[in-house]
Design a protein around this motif. Structure first.
Motif, PDB file in Angstrom:
ATOM      1  N   PRO A 224      -0.346  16.163  -9.888  1.00 43.27           N
ATOM      2  CA  PRO A 224      -0.333  17.160 -10.964  1.00 43.27           C
ATOM      3  C   PRO A 224      -1.712  17.402 -11.576  1.00 43.27           C
ATOM      4  N   ARG A 225      -2.611  16.463 -11.431  1.00 44.49           N
ATOM      5  CA  ARG A 225      -3.928  16.557 -12.079  1.00 44.49           C
ATOM      6  C   ARG A 225      -5.024  17.049 -11.147  1.00 44.49           C
ATOM      7  N   TYR A 226      -4.896  16.785  -9.837  1.00 43.79           N
ATOM      8  CA  TYR A 226      -5.951  17.149  -8.899  1.00 43.79           C
ATOM      9  C   TYR A 226      -5.479  18.073  -7.787  1.00 43.79           C
ATOM     10  N   GLY A 227      -4.229  18.502  -7.829  1.00 42.64           N
ATOM     11  CA  GLY A 227      -3.708  19.347  -6.762  1.00 42.64           C
ATOM     12  C   GLY A 227      -3.027  18.506  -5.698  1.00 42.64           C
ATOM     13  N   LEU A 228      -2.202  19.166  -4.882  1.00 42.55           N
ATOM     14  CA  LEU A 228      -1.385  18.450  -3.907  1.00 42.55           C
ATOM     15  C   LEU A 228      -2.215  17.720  -2.861  1.00 42.55           C
ATOM     16  N   ALA A 229      -3.102  18.430  -2.174  1.00 45.21           N
ATOM     17  CA  ALA A 229      -3.857  17.843  -1.060  1.00 45.21           C
ATOM     18  C   ALA A 229      -4.761  16.708  -1.536  1.00 45.21           C
ATOM     19  N   ARG A 230      -5.562  16.989  -2.580  1.00 46.25           N
ATOM     20  CA  ARG A 230      -6.469  15.956  -3.061  1.00 46.25           C
ATOM     21  C   ARG A 230      -5.700  14.813  -3.707  1.00 46.25           C
ATOM     22  N   GLY A 231      -4.598  15.125  -4.383  1.00 47.76           N
ATOM     23  CA  GLY A 231      -3.798  14.081  -5.021  1.00 47.76           C
ATOM     24  C   GLY A 231      -3.211  13.107  -4.018  1.00 47.76           C
ATOM     25  N   ILE A 232      -2.717  13.641  -2.890  1.00 51.36           N
ATOM     26  CA  ILE A 232      -2.171  12.778  -1.833  1.00 51.36           C
ATOM     27  C   ILE A 232      -3.260  11.876  -1.265  1.00 51.36           C
ATOM     28  N   TRP A 233      -4.415  12.469  -0.982  1.00 47.47           N
ATOM     29  CA  TRP A 233      -5.529  11.699  -0.418  1.00 47.47           C
ATOM     30  C   TRP A 233      -6.015  10.637  -1.400  1.00 47.47           C
ATOM     31  N   MET A 234      -6.113  10.993  -2.683  1.00 44.84           N
ATOM     32  CA  MET A 234      -6.573  10.032  -3.687  1.00 44.84           C
ATOM     33  C   MET A 234      -5.572   8.898  -3.861  1.00 44.84           C
ATOM     34  N   GLY A 235      -4.273   9.225  -3.827  1.00 50.34           N
ATOM     35  CA  GLY A 235      -3.266   8.174  -3.949  1.00 50.34           C
ATOM     36  C   GLY A 235      -3.354   7.177  -2.823  1.00 50.34           C
TER      37      GLY A 235
ATOM     38  N   GLU B 283       0.825  -1.206   0.000  1.00 54.25           N
ATOM     39  CA  GLU B 283       0.000   0.000   0.000  1.00 54.25           C
ATOM     40  C   GLU B 283       0.863   1.261   0.000  1.00 54.25           C
ATOM     41  N   GLY B 284       1.981   1.222   0.719  1.00 52.60           N
ATOM     42  CA  GLY B 284       2.863   2.385   0.769  1.00 52.60           C
ATOM     43  C   GLY B 284       3.469   2.715  -0.577  1.00 52.60           C
ATOM     44  N   VAL B 285       4.053   1.715  -1.228  1.00 53.25           N
ATOM     45  CA  VAL B 285       4.659   1.938  -2.546  1.00 53.25           C
ATOM     46  C   VAL B 285       3.590   2.333  -3.564  1.00 53.25           C
ATOM     47  N   GLY B 286       2.468   1.626  -3.552  1.00 52.66           N
ATOM     48  CA  GLY B 286       1.380   1.950  -4.475  1.00 52.66           C
ATOM     49  C   GLY B 286       0.862   3.361  -4.278  1.00 52.66           C
ATOM     50  N   ALA B 287       0.717   3.771  -3.018  1.00 55.10           N
ATOM     51  CA  ALA B 287       0.220   5.112  -2.717  1.00 55.10           C
ATOM     52  C   ALA B 287       1.171   6.185  -3.227  1.00 55.10           C
ATOM     53  N   LEU B 288       2.476   5.985  -3.050  1.00 60.37           N
ATOM     54  CA  LEU B 288       3.463   6.969  -3.501  1.00 60.37           C
ATOM     55  C   LEU B 288       3.422   7.152  -5.018  1.00 60.37           C
ATOM     56  N   VAL B 289       3.343   6.040  -5.750  1.00 62.62           N
ATOM     57  CA  VAL B 289       3.301   6.119  -7.213  1.00 62.62           C
ATOM     58  C   VAL B 289       2.002   6.793  -7.662  1.00 62.62           C
ATOM     59  N   LEU B 290       0.891   6.432  -7.038  1.00 55.00           N
ATOM     60  CA  LEU B 290      -0.394   7.031  -7.410  1.00 55.00           C
ATOM     61  C   LEU B 290      -0.441   8.516  -7.049  1.00 55.00           C
ATOM     62  N   MET B 291       0.161   8.879  -5.911  1.00 53.48           N
ATOM     63  CA  MET B 291       0.226  10.301  -5.544  1.00 53.48           C
ATOM     64  C   MET B 291       0.970  11.098  -6.610  1.00 53.48           C
ATOM     65  N   ALA B 292       2.086  10.537  -7.079  1.00 60.32           N
ATOM     66  CA  ALA B 292       2.875  11.221  -8.104  1.00 60.32           C
ATOM     67  C   ALA B 292       2.067  11.419  -9.381  1.00 60.32           C
ATOM     68  N   TRP B 293       1.117  10.534  -9.650  1.00 52.00           N
ATOM     69  CA  TRP B 293       0.280  10.665 -10.853  1.00 52.00           C
ATOM     70  C   TRP B 293      -0.919  11.577 -10.598  1.00 52.00           C
ATOM     71  N   PHE B 294      -1.545  11.478  -9.423  1.00 46.85           N
ATOM     72  CA  PHE B 294      -2.752  12.254  -9.128  1.00 46.85           C
ATOM     73  C   PHE B 294      -2.462  13.725  -8.822  1.00 46.85           C
TER      74      PHE B 294
END
Length: 443
Positions: A151-162, A138-149
Motif C-alpha cells: 500500500p505504501r510503495y506500490g504492488l511491484a516494489r512492495g512485493i520485492w521489498m517484502g 522467510e515465506g511467512v515474513g515476506a507475506l506479512v511485509l508485502m502486505a505492509w509495503f
C-alpha cells in the motif's frame, strides 16, 4: 597435473574456499554496468566489498542498495545473502537432494561446519530441516511485509521489498531497500515491520540445531540438547536485558520526543539488531557513549552457533561465563542444566574468542593508522568481524586499505576466525609422548 590431483581439501578448507569463490563471483557480477543504475562499471574493490558484505551477511555498505543498484544488482545481492546465510554447501546439498544424487562423506563433513551439526550422522536430515525452517520463516515474513509495503510503495516494489527484507532479516544481513541511506530510521514507529523483522532476526540467529530440537521434541526444554538450552536461555537474557538497558539509557536521549510505546519498540529493536542483524531504527551517532558501548558488547557476543549470525556466539559466551564462575567457586567441573561441559568445548571456546579478539584489535589498529578515530575504528571492526553491519558513518569513507581489512574481517567473522586459521595450517597428529606439565603464574 598429477600434483593437482593429489591435493585434497579437508572440510574446513573446502568451506573457506567455497565462501571465497562465492564472494569473488558476486564481486564480478556487481561490478558489471548492468548492476548499477548509472550504467557504469563499479570499482572492483567496491563490488568485492559489497559482495563480501552480502555473502558474509554483514550489511556494511559503501553505497545505498536501492539508489545504486538495479534490479539485477539487487537480485545478485539477495542471492549472495541467501547462499551466504545458509552456507554455500547447504544450497549445493539442496540441488543434490532435488536431483537424487548421493551425498558423500566429505560433503557431510563440510555440512557439519555449515549447519552446526555435532556429528556426521543425521547431518543431511538436519540440513533438510534447516531448509524447511528457512523457507517457512522467510515465506511467512515476506507475506506479512508485502502486505505492509504494497500500500505504501506500490504492488511491484512492495512485493520485492517484502521478499528482500524477509531474506535479509532472517539471514541477519541488514541490507535494506528503503533508499534513505539511514537503514530503517524512517519506519521506526511502524509496529508491523519492526516486530516481523525482529522475529526473523531472532529466528535466524538461534541456529538450525536449536530448530531441529524444537521441531523434533516440541516445546519440552527438558528433552532438548544442552546446546539448545544454553542458546535459548542466553538469547532470552541478552534480549530482555538489552531492551531494558537501552530503554533506561536512551529514554531521555536518542529516544526522546517519541511516544512511550515507540520508545520500548526502539529499545527492543536496538537490543535485537546488534545480534548481527545490522538494521537500525535510531541514529547511531545520537546514542550516548554508554549505549554505544552496550551495542559493541552485544555485537561482540552475536548469535548462536550454526546460525545465520556471527559474533563469538552466545553459546561460546555462556561457556566462558560458566567456566569463570566455576573458577571463582573453586569447582573443577563446569556444570549447567545437570550436565558437565566437555573440557574440549571449554578449550575451543577460549581459543575461538582469543582469535576473534586478536583479529578485531589488529583490524582496529589498521583503521586507526588510516586516520579513523579509535571509537569509530573499534565500532567498525567489531561490526565487521561480528557480521553485524552497524556503522557510525565510517564505511562509505573508508580508505582502500581499510576497505580490504574490513573485507577480511567480514570473511573471518562469517567463516569463523578459527576456521580461517585452521584452513591455512597443517593437521598435526596427536603425539605419542607428551611433555612433562609445569605450572606458571596466572592472574
Amino acid at each position: 597435473m598429477s600434483d593437482l590431483r593429489r591435493i585434497r581439501l579437508n572440510a574446513v578448507q573446502t568451506l573457506v574456499l567455497g565462501f571465497a569463490c562465492l564472494i569473488f563471483l558476486g564481486g564480478v557480477l556487481l561490478s558489471l554496468p548492468i548492476a548499477s543504475r548509472d550504467g557504469q562499471w563499479l570499482p572492483f574493490l567496491d563490488a568485492l566489498f559489497t559482495a563480501a558484505s552480502a555473502s558474509c551477511v554483514t550489511g556494511l555498505v559503501l553505497y545505498d542498495t536501492w539508489t545504486q543498484f538495479t534490479l539485477f544488482g539487487q537480485a545478485v545481492i539477495l542471492m549472495l545473502i541467501q547462499v551466504g546465510g545458509l552456507g554455500f554447501m547447504t544450497v549445493s546439498i539442496l540441488f543434490a537432494l532435488l536431483m537424487r544424487r548421493r551425498i558423500g562423506l566429505h560433503q557431510r563433513a563440510v555440512l557439519m561446519d555449515t549447519v552446526g551439526a555435532l556429528q556426521v550422522g543425521g547431518v543431511v536430515r538436519l540440513t533438510r530441516r534447516a531448509l524447511l525452517v528457512t523457507a517457512a520463516c522467510e515465506g511467512v515474513g515476506a507475506l506479512v511485509l508485502m502486505a505492509w509495503f504494497c500500500p505504501r510503495y506500490g504492488l511491484a516494489r512492495g512485493i520485492w521489498m517484502g521478499l528482500f527484507h524477509a531474506v535479509s532479516a532472517f539471514c541477519n544481513a541488514g541490507f535494506d531497500l528503503l533508499g534513505t541511506g539511514s537503514s530503517l530510521t524512517s519506519i521506526a514507529g511502524a509496529v508491523v515491520p519492526n516486530v516481523v523483522l525482529m522475529a526473523l532476526i531472532v529466528c535466524g540467529g538461534l541456529g538450525f540445531l536449536v530448530w531441529d530440537d524444537v521441531l523434533t521434541k516440541g516445546l519440552h526444554p527438558r528433552r532438548w540438547r544442552l546446546h539448545s538450552k544454553i542458546v535459548i536461555t542466553a538469547t532470552a537474557v541478552l534480549l530482555v536485558g538489552g531492551t531494558a538497558a537501552f530503554y533506561f539509557l536512551e529514554r531521555d536521549g536518542a529516544f526522546a520526543g517519541v511516544p512511550e510505546g515507540q520508545k520500548v519498540l526502539m529499545a527492543a529493536f536496538q537490543s535485537v539488531t546488534p545480534r548481527t542483524a545490522g538494521f537500525n531504527t535510531v541514529d547511531l551517532m545520537a546514542l550516548s557513549e554508554s549505549a554505544t558501548l552496550l551495542t559493541m558488547m552485544l555485537m561482540f557476543v552475536g548469535a548462536g552457533s550454526g546460525s545465520t549470525g556471527g559474533g563469538i556466539k552466545v553459546n561460546t559466551f555462556a561457556v566462558l561465563v560458566l567456566e569463570t564462575l566455576s573458577q571463582i567457586r573453586r569447582k573443577e567441573d563446569v556444570n549447567v542444566f545437570r550436565r558437565r561441559l566437555d573440557e574440549e568445548t571449554i578449550h575451543r571456546a577460549h581459543a575461538s574468542v582469543t582469535m576473534y579478539t586478536m583479529a578485531c584489535l589488529v583490524g582496529c589498529l589498521v583503521l586507526c593508522l588510516q586516520g579513523i578515530a579509535l571509537e569509530d575504528a573499534l565500532y567498525e571492526a567489531i561490526s565487521a568481524i561480528g557480521t553485524v553491519g552497524l556503522t557510525r558513518g565510517v564505511t562509505p569513507v573508508l580508505p582502500e586499505l581499510s576497505k580490504a581489512v574490513i573485507l577480511l574481517l567480514m570473511f573471518a567473522g562469517r567463516v569463523g576466525s578459527m576456521s580461517v586459521a585452521m584452513a591455512v595450517t597443517r593437521d598435526h597428529p596427536a603425539p605419542r609422548v607428551r611433555n612433562v606439565p609445569e605450572k606458571i603464574l596466572i592472574g
